[in-house]
Design a protein around this motif. Structure first.
Motif, short mmCIF file in Angstrom:
data_model
loop_
_atom_site.label_atom_id
_atom_site.label_comp_id
_atom_site.label_asym_id
_atom_site.label_seq_id
_atom_site.Cartn_x
_atom_site.Cartn_y
_atom_site.Cartn_z
N ILE A 170 37.21 -63.59 -40.89
CA ILE A 170 38.09 -64.10 -39.84
C ILE A 170 37.66 -63.57 -38.48
O ILE A 170 37.59 -64.32 -37.49
N ILE A 171 37.36 -62.28 -38.40
CA ILE A 171 36.91 -61.69 -37.13
C ILE A 171 35.60 -62.32 -36.69
O ILE A 171 35.43 -62.69 -35.51
N LEU A 172 34.66 -62.45 -37.63
CA LEU A 172 33.34 -62.98 -37.28
C LEU A 172 33.43 -64.44 -36.84
O LEU A 172 32.90 -64.82 -35.79
N ILE A 173 34.11 -65.27 -37.63
CA ILE A 173 34.20 -66.70 -37.30
C ILE A 173 35.01 -66.91 -36.03
O ILE A 173 34.64 -67.72 -35.16
N GLY A 174 36.13 -66.19 -35.90
CA GLY A 174 36.97 -66.34 -34.72
C GLY A 174 36.23 -65.99 -33.44
O GLY A 174 36.42 -66.65 -32.40
N THR A 175 35.37 -64.98 -33.50
CA THR A 175 34.60 -64.59 -32.32
C THR A 175 33.45 -65.56 -32.05
O THR A 175 33.19 -65.93 -30.90
N LEU A 176 32.78 -66.02 -33.12
CA LEU A 176 31.64 -66.92 -32.94
C LEU A 176 32.06 -68.26 -32.35
O LEU A 176 31.30 -68.88 -31.59
N ILE A 177 33.25 -68.74 -32.69
CA ILE A 177 33.73 -70.00 -32.10
C ILE A 177 33.86 -69.85 -30.58
O ILE A 177 33.44 -70.73 -29.81
N GLN A 178 34.41 -68.72 -30.15
CA GLN A 178 34.54 -68.50 -28.70
C GLN A 178 33.18 -68.34 -28.04
O GLN A 178 32.96 -68.85 -26.93
N VAL A 179 32.26 -67.65 -28.72
CA VAL A 179 30.91 -67.50 -28.17
C VAL A 179 30.26 -68.87 -28.01
O VAL A 179 29.59 -69.15 -26.99
N THR A 180 30.43 -69.75 -28.99
CA THR A 180 29.86 -71.09 -28.90
C THR A 180 30.42 -71.87 -27.72
O THR A 180 29.68 -72.54 -26.98
N ILE A 181 31.73 -71.78 -27.52
CA ILE A 181 32.35 -72.47 -26.39
C ILE A 181 31.78 -71.96 -25.07
O ILE A 181 31.45 -72.74 -24.16
N CYS A 182 31.62 -70.64 -24.96
CA CYS A 182 31.11 -70.06 -23.71
C CYS A 182 29.66 -70.43 -23.47
O CYS A 182 29.25 -70.68 -22.32
N VAL A 183 28.84 -70.45 -24.53
CA VAL A 183 27.43 -70.83 -24.38
C VAL A 183 27.31 -72.27 -23.90
O VAL A 183 26.51 -72.59 -23.00
#
Length: 416
Positions: free
Chosen positions: A216-229
């Motif tokens: 949950i921590i990994l996926i939740g953070t990666l989604i935000q990273v993708t949006i920012c990229v």
């Protein structure tokens, strides 16, 4: 003497040829000059443009604001400069931004440092009491991710202070978005961990339960990273100079993309994480108080939602201005303190000032009382030892349920 048409007479005053005045054909006298006739000048004062009416006669017009007189014409001031009416030069505008030295900058920097100090103190208390049930129940890696997220949130405020630069514009709003994603994902993982321990199974947690909270921590953070990229690739924030509406001599320096909806999307994802965490907290509100962070999570997430929903409204309705930057910094600080305070301050108080509530015996007592509540047993001392009683089988089942719940609580603490 220049040639003058027969129908005109050159008007001369004090030896200066001012204007050719038409003659009246009847009496060969000057025609009457009305008050509407433009004044006649040979030169114009500073700050005025000069327009020829007739040869050797000029009309003078004052240069408007944000223009200056140069070679008898009015020219506009360049970017970042201004002038008042009738000026011969332009002055540099005063640049407004969240400087470290102004009142806003000093206030935000001080509050951010206080937040960092409090976060470090929370970490120190948890390290000192590392072998106690409250710390073990905090989730280990989940707690570490939460603290890292809080530290990054307070540090992200520094990106909004100082004069904006290219790298600062790219980093500051994406950093705080990713920092809050780490923090909120860890809170969501903590809520799921509690629910899975008490509702999915009464046995020891399976490998899936142990690792799903980390996913949950990994996926939740990666989604935000993708949006920012995607944001910084498609429409990166750039430095913009916005003239203030009240004064012409000042300009706001801000970082903004062409569309405000990128930032709204980053914040909207954080709002979604907070909403899911709040729903999980409501689901677990009836669990034992030693494990149940429902009220703390609910209050912190409600504060987070209220602050950032107001910020989204400001970003969507207000024009580009320094007010938007100030509102984002305030939202970061308020939401960071709400999460840190509601989730950890009370537990630190228990560990430091009420150590008797941070023992295995107290945990077992709390779980036992919880089992009494859900099994409908109001007073265990009133239960008689009558094997022939019709309710005896029900009491035996309740006792088994209590033993299993206590076993669940013990395994829940040990899985950290």
């Amino acid at each position: 003497m220049p040639w003058i048409p027969k129908a005109y007479k050159l008007l001369t005053i004090d030896g200066i040829n001012l204007k050719m005045i038409p003659l009246d054909p009847n009496n060969n006298s000057y025609s009457q000059i009305t008050s509407s006739s433009p004044p006649c000048h040979t030169t114009c004062p500073n700050g005025y443009s000069r327009t020829m009416v007739v040869k050797c006669c000029y009309s003078c017009t004052e240069c408007q604001a944000n223009t200056f007189a140069h070679d008898s014409t009015c020219k506009p001031c360049g970017n970042g400069t201004w002038s008042s009416a009738g000026s011969t030069e332009c002055k540099n505008k005063t640049s407004n931004y969240l400087a470290y030295s102004n009142a806003y900058g000093i206030t935000f920097l001080t509050i951010s440092i206080i937040g960092l100090i409090l976060t470090i103190l929370v970490i120190a208390v948890y390290i000192k009491h590392a072998n106690t049930p409250i710390v073990k129940a905090s989730g280990g890696f989940i707690f570490v991710c939460n603290m890292v997220g809080h530290i990054c949130c307070f540090f992200s405020v520094l990106g909004f202070l100082g004069e904006p630069t290219g790298w600062r514009c790219l980093a500051r709003e994406t950093v705080f978005g990713i920092s809050f994603a780490i923090c909120l994902s860890s809170i969501l993982a903590r809520s799921f961990r509690i629910l899975s321990a008490f509702f999915i199974s009464t046995e020891r947690p399976s490998p899936f339960q142990k690792h799903f909270s980390l996913c949950i921590i990994l996926i939740g953070t990666l989604i935000q990273v993708t949006i920012c990229v995607i944001w910084v690739t498609v429409d990166p924030p750039k430095i913009r100079r916005i003239d203030t509406q009240d004064t012409h001599d000042q300009t706001d320096i801000i970082c903004r993309s062409n569309s405000p909806y990128w930032l709204i999307g980053v914040i909207g994802y954080l709002v979604l994480l907070a909403l899911i965490s709040c729903l999980c907290a409501v689901k677990s509100r009836s669990l034992p108080s030693n494990f149940n962070d429902a009220s703390e999570i609910a209050f912190s997430m409600l504060a987070f939602l209220a602050v950032w929903m107001c910020t989204i409204h400001i970003l969507a309705t207000e024009k580009y201005s320094l007010t938007q930057t100030v509102s984002i910094v305030i939202a970061i600080l308020v939401s960071s303190f709400s999460c840190l305070g509601f989730l950890f301050f009370y537990k630190c108080y228990i560990m430091v000032f009420k150590p008797e509530k941070n023992t295995s015996e107290w945990i077992k007592k709390s779980v036992f009382e919880y089992c009494q509540k859900i099994s409908g047993i109001k007073n265990m001392s009133s239960v008689t030892d009558t094997s022939e009683s019709p309710d005896n089988s029900s009491n035996i089942k309740n006792g088994i349920r209590q033993d299993k719940s206590i076993e669940t609580s013990n395994s829940f603490i040990e899985q950290s």
